[in-house]
Design a protein around this motif. Structure first.
Motif, short mmCIF file in Angstrom:
data_model
loop_
_atom_site.label_atom_id
_atom_site.label_comp_id
_atom_site.label_asym_id
_atom_site.label_seq_id
_atom_site.Cartn_x
_atom_site.Cartn_y
_atom_site.Cartn_z
N MET A 1 0.84 -1.20 0.00
CA MET A 1 0.00 0.00 0.00
C MET A 1 0.88 1.25 0.00
O MET A 1 1.78 1.39 0.82
CB MET A 1 -0.92 0.01 1.23
N GLU A 2 0.62 2.16 -0.94
CA GLU A 2 1.41 3.38 -1.02
C GLU A 2 1.01 4.34 0.09
O GLU A 2 -0.16 4.41 0.48
CB GLU A 2 1.18 4.06 -2.38
N PRO A 3 1.99 5.10 0.63
CA PRO A 3 1.66 6.06 1.68
C PRO A 3 0.70 7.12 1.17
O PRO A 3 0.76 7.53 0.02
CB PRO A 3 3.04 6.67 2.04
N VAL A 4 -0.22 7.53 2.07
CA VAL A 4 -1.20 8.55 1.71
C VAL A 4 -0.56 9.92 1.74
O VAL A 4 0.13 10.29 2.69
CB VAL A 4 -2.40 8.51 2.70
N SER A 5 -0.74 10.68 0.65
CA SER A 5 -0.18 12.02 0.58
C SER A 5 -1.04 12.98 1.41
O SER A 5 -2.26 13.01 1.28
CB SER A 5 -0.14 12.48 -0.88
N ILE A 6 -0.39 13.72 2.30
CA ILE A 6 -1.11 14.64 3.19
C ILE A 6 -0.78 16.08 2.78
O ILE A 6 0.38 16.48 2.78
CB ILE A 6 -0.70 14.43 4.66
N ASP A 7 -1.82 16.85 2.42
CA ASP A 7 -1.58 18.24 2.05
C ASP A 7 -1.48 19.11 3.31
O ASP A 7 -1.85 18.69 4.41
CB ASP A 7 -2.68 18.76 1.12
N GLU A 8 -0.98 20.32 3.14
CA GLU A 8 -0.73 21.21 4.27
C GLU A 8 -2.01 21.52 5.04
O GLU A 8 -2.02 21.59 6.27
CB GLU A 8 -0.10 22.50 3.76
N ARG A 9 -3.10 21.70 4.32
CA ARG A 9 -4.37 22.03 4.98
C ARG A 9 -4.83 20.88 5.89
O ARG A 9 -5.26 21.12 7.03
CB ARG A 9 -5.44 22.32 3.93
N THR A 10 -4.72 19.65 5.39
CA THR A 10 -5.11 18.48 6.20
C THR A 10 -4.20 18.34 7.42
O THR A 10 -4.66 18.03 8.52
CB THR A 10 -5.03 17.20 5.35
N LEU A 11 -2.92 18.61 7.22
CA LEU A 11 -1.96 18.52 8.33
C LEU A 11 -2.29 19.53 9.42
O LEU A 11 -2.31 19.20 10.60
CB LEU A 11 -0.55 18.75 7.81
N ARG A 12 -2.58 20.78 9.02
CA ARG A 12 -2.90 21.80 10.02
C ARG A 12 -4.19 21.47 10.76
O ARG A 12 -4.32 21.68 11.96
CB ARG A 12 -3.03 23.18 9.35
N GLU A 13 -5.16 20.91 10.02
CA GLU A 13 -6.42 20.52 10.66
C GLU A 13 -6.18 19.38 11.64
O GLU A 13 -6.76 19.36 12.74
CB GLU A 13 -7.43 20.09 9.59
N ALA A 14 -5.29 18.44 11.27
CA ALA A 14 -4.96 17.34 12.17
C ALA A 14 -4.29 17.85 13.44
O ALA A 14 -4.57 17.37 14.55
CB ALA A 14 -4.06 16.34 11.46
N LEU A 15 -3.41 18.85 13.30
CA LEU A 15 -2.76 19.45 14.47
C LEU A 15 -3.78 20.10 15.39
O LEU A 15 -3.70 19.98 16.61
CB LEU A 15 -1.72 20.48 14.01
N ARG A 16 -4.76 20.79 14.79
CA ARG A 16 -5.81 21.44 15.59
C ARG A 16 -6.67 20.42 16.32
O ARG A 16 -7.03 20.61 17.49
CB ARG A 16 -6.69 22.31 14.69
N ILE A 17 -6.98 19.31 15.65
CA ILE A 17 -7.79 18.26 16.28
C ILE A 17 -7.03 17.64 17.45
O ILE A 17 -7.57 17.46 18.55
CB ILE A 17 -8.16 17.18 15.24
N ALA A 18 -5.76 17.31 17.21
CA ALA A 18 -4.94 16.70 18.27
C ALA A 18 -4.81 17.65 19.45
O ALA A 18 -4.92 17.23 20.61
CB ALA A 18 -3.57 16.34 17.72
N GLU A 19 -4.58 18.92 19.16
CA GLU A 19 -4.46 19.93 20.21
C GLU A 19 -5.74 19.99 21.04
O GLU A 19 -5.69 20.02 22.28
CB GLU A 19 -4.19 21.28 19.56
N ALA A 20 -6.90 19.99 20.38
CA ALA A 20 -8.17 20.07 21.08
C ALA A 20 -8.42 18.82 21.94
O ALA A 20 -8.90 18.92 23.08
CB ALA A 20 -9.31 20.25 20.07
N LEU A 21 -8.09 17.65 21.40
CA LEU A 21 -8.33 16.40 22.13
C LEU A 21 -7.49 16.34 23.41
O LEU A 21 -7.97 15.94 24.47
CB LEU A 21 -8.01 15.21 21.23
N VAL A 22 -6.23 16.72 23.30
CA VAL A 22 -5.35 16.68 24.48
C VAL A 22 -5.76 17.76 25.48
O VAL A 22 -5.80 17.52 26.69
CB VAL A 22 -3.87 16.86 24.07
N PHE A 23 -6.10 18.95 24.97
CA PHE A 23 -6.49 20.04 25.85
C PHE A 23 -7.75 19.71 26.64
O PHE A 23 -7.89 20.09 27.81
CB PHE A 23 -6.72 21.31 25.02
N ALA A 24 -8.68 19.00 26.01
CA ALA A 24 -9.99 18.72 26.63
C ALA A 24 -9.93 17.58 27.63
O ALA A 24 -10.89 17.35 28.38
CB ALA A 24 -11.01 18.40 25.55
#
Length: 225
Positions: A1-24
């Motif tokens: 299976m080829e690695p999934v390409s992650i664009d900058e927008r998806t990466l920033r959204e993932a960072l925001r989600i992770a930040e919110a989950l840990v903060f909460a």
């Protein structure tokens, strides 16, 4: 299976989600929990390392505790945080000695702790460490009498600011801190604790019957309150 390409927008959204989950969360959040909630194709550990870097110079830092993550006050600002409402947990000398032995020698039995200390260890001392959430029953040693083995917990790592057990201070660090003084026997070395939660070859898992015997379950399997 080829690695999934992650664009900058998806990466920033993932960072925001992770930040919110840990903060909460009031407790450190596991990487498994994060993986279930992040966009497809995101690798959790590199993402959290990036978020950790972004918080490195802030008043709160993202810290790793084993395979869990949590926000903590920056170490250099701890003086500014007042905790008058919290009872300071003070351990006796005996409890500190037992905790250190368990941390460095785990998995270790009560008899082995007493052999190292040269004195008996009261049940009350172990109870204090377990009530603090720093020590746990690991398993049962495959030896006569099947003694219970003890180890530290993730809360122990979190409280003492350790990512993993390999971060425990070594002999030179303990000397520098003045915690090793006097004459050190020739050939003395700091023991290396078992670095994983997995049982060793000479340990069996603890069963409900064992917990009942230890007074942690009432007969019938209900937790002892």
């Amino acid at each position: 299976m080829e690695p999934v390409s992650i664009d900058e927008r998806t990466l920033r959204e993932a960072l925001r989600i992770a930040e919110a989950l840990v903060f909460a969360s009031a407790e450190p959040v596991s990487e498994g929990f994060l993986a279930e909630r992040l966009p497809r194709g995101i690798e959790v550990r590199p993402l959290m390392e990036q978020l950790k870097t972004e918080y490195a110079s802030r008043g709160v830092n993202l810290v790793q505790v084993s395979d869990h993550w949590a926000f903590r006050t920056a170490a250099d600002l701890s003086f500014a945080i007042r905790k008058e409402d919290n009872e300071v947990r003070r351990l006796s000398r005996a409890a500190l000695e037992v905790l250190a032995i368990i941390a460095y020698h785990q998995p270790v039995t009560r008899a082995e702790i007493e052999e190292i200390r040269g004195v008996q260890t009261s049940k009350g001392t172990l109870d204090v460490l377990m009530e603090a959430g720093w020590v746990r029953f690991r398993g049962r040693r495959r030896s006569p009498g099947r003694p219970v083995t003890l180890g530290t917990t993730r809360d122990f790592l979190d409280h003492f600011g350790l990512e993993e057990l390999r971060d425990l201070p070594g002999m030179e660090e303990l000397k520098s801190a003045g915690l090793l003084s006097g004459r050190i026997p020739p050939g003395f070395n700091m023991p290396l604790p078992n670095l994983g939660d997995e049982l060793t070859e000479d340990e069996d898992p603890i069963t409900p019957l064992d917990l009942e015997e230890l007074g942690l379950l009432t007969p019938g399997g209900e937790p002892d309150e």
